[in-house]
Write a protein that holds these residues in place. Structure first.
Motif: not given
Length: 217
Positions: A192-206
């Motif tokens: 849930l943190e930046v660079f994580g796969d569920l973060h807007e600014l991470g792998a999720l990207g949206r």
């Protein structure tokens, strides 16, 4: 909808604190608002229709059942060190992202690559305090822009080891205009943190809806 049986407090008047204050007020939630800059807190509260009561940080800690320290990770650690056992018995929400400038125009983690702020902060809390990771998976601008979307609300992910605490925070996420989606315990905080796969600014990207979220968790 508001959490009528719990006293909620936001500590911090920066980007995230201000956006959360506006979101809670829009959802009808009364809350305490505190920060180092009392004038900034009063300025924010003036536009929130009487939903925010400006208090000192000391008073917020003492009165609140649910605390949202909307501050930088290092300041969050200082707050825990300062108030210690006064946080026992409370639900403590962690929206932090432990990042800083990388000297190249971007950002880098300020903790180990495999560490999460949520787990670190939970380990610093006194016995009886329950940490829930929430409200940090979207940037400040998106947090405002994506609230109360129709016909299907955008998602805010959260993580909790304590089910009852998680349910209260889920209600607060709904108040803020989002659909809560639990990803698991605090061992999932890094996602849930930046660079994580569920973060807007991470792998999720949206920003995603619940239908989309259930496909990625």
């Amino acid at each position: 909808m508001a959490i009528s049986d719990s006293t909620v407090a936001i500590i911090g008047t920066g980007n995230i604190g201000g956006r959360l204050a506006a979101a809670f007020a829009a959802g009808g939630q009364d809350f305490l608002l505190a920060g180092r800059d009392a004038d900034a807190a009063r300025k924010i509260a003036a536009d929130l229709g009487g939903h925010a009561e400006v208090v000192s940080v000391d008073e917020a800690v003492d009165r609140a059942d649910v605390l949202v320290p909307a501050v930088w990770f290092d300041v969050y650690k200082q707050l825990i060190a300062q108030y210690g056992d006064r946080l026992a018995g409370k639900i403590i929400i962690d929206p932090t992202n432990p990042v800083g400038p990388d000297g190249k125009g971007g950002f880098q983690k300020t903790i180990g690559a495999q560490e999460s702020a949520g787990q670190i902060l939970a380990g610093l809390l006194p016995a009886g305090a329950r940490l829930v990771k929430a409200f940090g998976t979207l940037s400040a601008d998106t947090l405002s822009a994506a609230a109360r979307r129709e016909p299907e609300r955008a998602v805010l992910f959260y993580a909790a080891d304590d089910a009852a605490a998680g349910e209260q925070v889920a209600d607060l996420i709904r108040v803020a205009g989002y659909e809560p989606v639990l990803v698991g315990g605090l061992d999932q905080s890094i996602r849930l943190e930046v660079f994580g796969d569920l973060h807007e600014l991470g792998a999720l990207g949206r920003v995603v809806t619940k239908t989309e979220a259930l496909k990625v968790i």
